[in-house]
Design a protein around this motif. Structure first.
Motif, PDB file in Angstrom:
ATOM      1  N   VAL A 282       0.832  -1.209   0.000  1.00 10.72           N
ATOM      2  CA  VAL A 282       0.000   0.000   0.000  1.00 10.72           C
ATOM      3  C   VAL A 282       0.866   1.259   0.000  1.00 10.72           C
ATOM      4  O   VAL A 282       0.513   2.264  -0.618  1.00 10.72           O
ATOM      5  CB  VAL A 282      -0.948  -0.020   1.223  1.00 10.72           C
ATOM      6  N   ASN A 283       2.002   1.181   0.698  1.00  9.47           N
ATOM      7  CA  ASN A 283       2.863   2.355   0.843  1.00  9.47           C
ATOM      8  C   ASN A 283       4.154   2.185   0.056  1.00  9.47           C
ATOM      9  O   ASN A 283       4.778   1.127   0.103  1.00  9.47           O
ATOM     10  CB  ASN A 283       3.195   2.583   2.321  1.00  9.47           C
ATOM     11  N   GLY A 284       4.550   3.228  -0.648  1.00  9.76           N
ATOM     12  CA  GLY A 284       5.790   3.165  -1.407  1.00  9.76           C
ATOM     13  C   GLY A 284       5.776   4.215  -2.501  1.00  9.76           C
ATOM     14  O   GLY A 284       4.956   5.143  -2.473  1.00  9.76           O
ATOM     15  N   PHE A 285       6.674   4.021  -3.450  1.00  8.55           N
ATOM     16  CA  PHE A 285       6.842   5.020  -4.509  1.00  8.55           C
ATOM     17  C   PHE A 285       5.542   5.197  -5.297  1.00  8.55           C
ATOM     18  O   PHE A 285       5.144   6.310  -5.634  1.00  8.55           O
ATOM     19  CB  PHE A 285       7.987   4.591  -5.422  1.00  8.55           C
ATOM     20  N   ARG A 286       4.934   4.055  -5.660  1.00  8.87           N
ATOM     21  CA  ARG A 286       3.577   4.093  -6.205  1.00  8.87           C
ATOM     22  C   ARG A 286       2.763   3.082  -5.410  1.00  8.87           C
ATOM     23  O   ARG A 286       2.856   1.874  -5.633  1.00  8.87           O
ATOM     24  CB  ARG A 286       3.552   3.721  -7.697  1.00  8.87           C
ATOM     25  N   GLY A 287       2.008   3.567  -4.465  1.00 14.45           N
ATOM     26  CA  GLY A 287       1.281   2.693  -3.552  1.00 14.45           C
ATOM     27  C   GLY A 287       0.184   1.903  -4.245  1.00 14.45           C
ATOM     28  O   GLY A 287      -0.302   2.291  -5.321  1.00 14.45           O
ATOM     29  N   SER A 288      -0.171   0.776  -3.633  1.00 18.45           N
ATOM     30  CA  SER A 288      -1.266  -0.068  -4.134  1.00 18.45           C
ATOM     31  C   SER A 288      -0.982  -0.647  -5.518  1.00 18.45           C
ATOM     32  O   SER A 288      -1.889  -0.814  -6.336  1.00 18.45           O
ATOM     33  CB  SER A 288      -2.595   0.696  -4.130  1.00 18.45           C
ATOM     34  N   VAL A 289       0.305  -0.936  -5.749  1.00 21.18           N
ATOM     35  CA  VAL A 289       0.690  -1.579  -7.009  1.00 21.18           C
ATOM     36  C   VAL A 289       1.255  -2.967  -6.715  1.00 21.18           C
ATOM     37  O   VAL A 289       2.230  -3.104  -5.969  1.00 21.18           O
ATOM     38  CB  VAL A 289       1.735  -0.742  -7.774  1.00 21.18           C
ATOM     39  N   ILE A 290       0.611  -3.990  -7.284  1.00 27.34           N
ATOM     40  CA  ILE A 290       1.117  -5.371  -7.238  1.00 27.34           C
ATOM     41  C   ILE A 290       1.409  -5.775  -8.667  1.00 27.34           C
ATOM     42  O   ILE A 290       0.521  -5.731  -9.528  1.00 27.34           O
ATOM     43  CB  ILE A 290       0.075  -6.298  -6.583  1.00 27.34           C
ATOM     44  N   PHE A 291       2.651  -6.120  -8.942  1.00 29.62           N
ATOM     45  CA  PHE A 291       3.079  -6.307 -10.328  1.00 29.62           C
ATOM     46  C   PHE A 291       3.947  -7.567 -10.414  1.00 29.62           C
ATOM     47  O   PHE A 291       5.172  -7.496 -10.328  1.00 29.62           O
ATOM     48  CB  PHE A 291       3.868  -5.067 -10.767  1.00 29.62           C
ATOM     49  N   PRO A 292       3.323  -8.749 -10.582  1.00 28.49           N
ATOM     50  CA  PRO A 292       4.097  -9.987 -10.631  1.00 28.49           C
ATOM     51  C   PRO A 292       4.906 -10.085 -11.926  1.00 28.49           C
ATOM     52  O   PRO A 292       4.429  -9.711 -13.000  1.00 28.49           O
ATOM     53  CB  PRO A 292       3.030 -11.090 -10.617  1.00 28.49           C
ATOM     54  N   CYS A 293       6.125 -10.566 -11.808  1.00 31.17           N
ATOM     55  CA  CYS A 293       6.962 -10.836 -12.985  1.00 31.17           C
ATOM     56  C   CYS A 293       7.573 -12.236 -12.931  1.00 31.17           C
ATOM     57  O   CYS A 293       8.251 -12.630 -13.875  1.00 31.17           O
ATOM     58  CB  CYS A 293       8.074  -9.806 -13.115  1.00 31.17           C
TER      59      CYS A 293
END
Lengths: 331, 331
Positions: A282-293
């Motif tokens: 939720v918190n960070g450079f762009r919050g609420s981003v989940i990006f599986p690779c």
């Protein structure tokens, strides 16, 4: 899925060279160890201005505790020199700005890396191969704009297949409603038989762009495939650096592709596989981003899903493959 | 270039089926006759709403006087059925909306047609081949967005080569400053070695998108190649249907590509090859648009350039190849 108790499993603090945001990591199990390549945006220090992006390499015996190699995979100058050759172009070196968001696939024992490349003409997707993560053979670069390319770990009728995410904007109502497409290749250099796989309007929890996430894993029922799906709500005030406010939530979705025709979606989980809830998501450079690779199917049936969390760190979630398949509904 | 005294050489009045705007025509000399395929937007009657687009076929003995065949090349339903098969997709038939802007190239005696295709996911470029303009083999469709594909009339090191115009918008300052790229293929199905050819910022008379125009012609000095170049001036009030006012001028440019590496620009005419001046170029559905799609080098050295005029008719201009080459300055 269960978030791992040691999450995030990789942060900038573990990197022995300048590193600020460490995320979007491709992961494979190869040669008796887990191998991760991760995106590192360095020099930011909380400031959206940043010095650059490189790709780091990390090794693990258990897939949880990672050791980062002493140097990034390549210096920007090496990347620029490589692409100057591949693209045979007459533009200045800084025309190629960076490569990022790497995904790894092992095919017939050999490692392949897909990546995005920003140039003076837009965003291209590319494929490279390596045996040792020291020397790379640069196989292909697409025309712009495309990215989020992922290779399937085996061939279909003698052809390599990849998913990709073009950026079509013309003739469309929503300029950011980007779809997932598929292409195939005899040699990883020349790509054809492009066809549509999934549009964002077909994903219940997306109202904007979608894209391939980790390379698919093979199951008895078909190719279990993660994707990212963006839900925009301008009324939201999510965490992040963007001065005008960040309001895009990146969920991870899950779909099943036909075993023999991987361009054909045969099932989908109606709910997101993971939604941003943990603090580091939720918190960070762009919050609420989940990006599986990265997604790995262990021999015992455990699935490890590695994902960029809030464009800031790498996290791990696990589930049994049967539980994931149980969530798939006919499409 | 000299405009032909019989211009425009093809208008909707010459078409024996519903036709309103007849423009953007690919032309080749093949089997002892000139063959033209043209875009026909029909049913408009001065109204920007239109019923549809098809592709017409016209034949000529002299390249000036054209006879249009009784029927368009295909019905929309045939196109939709063909692409449903090619794209292996599960979208409704109307997901494929139309194909348009055809270009023709003869390679080793066989006719190839490049075209644009509008779909529910954007704009793709494609390649087909035919022997008789009755049966087509659909060879490739690109991921969206791309169009304005043109094939070179011979192979390079065993590979087919085409120019194309992707629509990159991300990471760029001007969202419509589209460049010209190049790709090659062993079989016209799988395409690779994509590389940049020319950016709009390199064209003195463009301040917006550029794109390939007619397939290149071979000269002793290299590949003489037309392109379109857009100059936008919001203060202009050009002729056209657009209610909010039309302000884009489409010039035709001329460049020279290296004989052996056709991705390399070696020369360019600093001034446009033709600027919209004649009545049929200035006035029409979109006024001040010159859009070449066909260029023929006659044995005596005359170059015939066929171009869409004001998105309304097909016009012809001629010049001696030596006079065109004399306008090329080192690039």
């Amino acid at each position: 899925m269960q978030r791992h108790s040691q999450n995030p499993v990789l942060t900038a603090r573990q990197v022995p060279y300048p590193a600020t945001l460490v995320f979007n990591a491709g992961v494979v199990y190869h040669d008796g160890r887990y191998v991760m390549v991760f995106r590192n945006d360095y020099g930011r220090d909380g400031d959206p201005q940043f010095d650059g992006t490189n790709i780091g390499l990390a090794i693990s015996r258990d897939g949880v505790n990672w050791t980062v190699e002493p140097q990034p995979l390549f210096a920007l100058e090496d990347v620029q020199a490589a692409f100057r050759d591949v693209l045979r172009h007459r533009y200045p070196a800084n025309w190629v700005r960076r490569i990022y968001d790497p995904r790894l696939t092992v095919i017939d024992g050999r490692i392949y890396m897909c990546f995005a490349i920003d140039t003076g003409h837009g965003i291209s997707g590319g494929v490279a191969t390596t045996e040792d993560f020291k020397t790379f053979q640069w196989l292909s670069v697409s025309a712009p704009d495309s990215r989020n390319m992922v290779l399937f770990p085996r061939k279909f009728g003698g052809k390599y297949v990849r998913l990709e995410r073009p950026f079509p904007v013309y003739m469309r109502e929503d300029p950011e409603a980007f779809p997932i497409w598929c292409g195939e290749s005899p040699d990883l250099v020349h790509w054809g038989h492009h066809r549509p796989v999934l549009g964002p309007d077909e994903v219940p929890f997306a109202n904007s762009k979608i894209g391939p996430a980790a390379p698919p894993i093979e199951t008895e029922r078909g190719w279990l495939t993660s994707f990212h799906a963006v839900y925009k709500d301008p009324n939201l005030r999510l965490e992040g650096w963007e001065p005008q406010g960040w309001f895009k939530t990146y969920h991870s979705g899950l779909m099943l592709l036909d075993k023999d025709d991987p361009s054909k979606v045969i099932g989908m989980a109606r709910e997101p596989l993971i939604m941003p809830e943990a603090d580091y998501e939720v918190n960070g450079f762009r919050g609420s981003v989940i990006f599986p690779c990265g997604m790995i199917l262990e021999p015992g049936g455990e699935v490890k899903l590695y994902y960029g969390a809030a464009d800031t760190s790498v996290a791990l979630a696990t589930a049994h493959v049967d539980d994931l398949l149980a969530r798939i509904e006919p499409f």
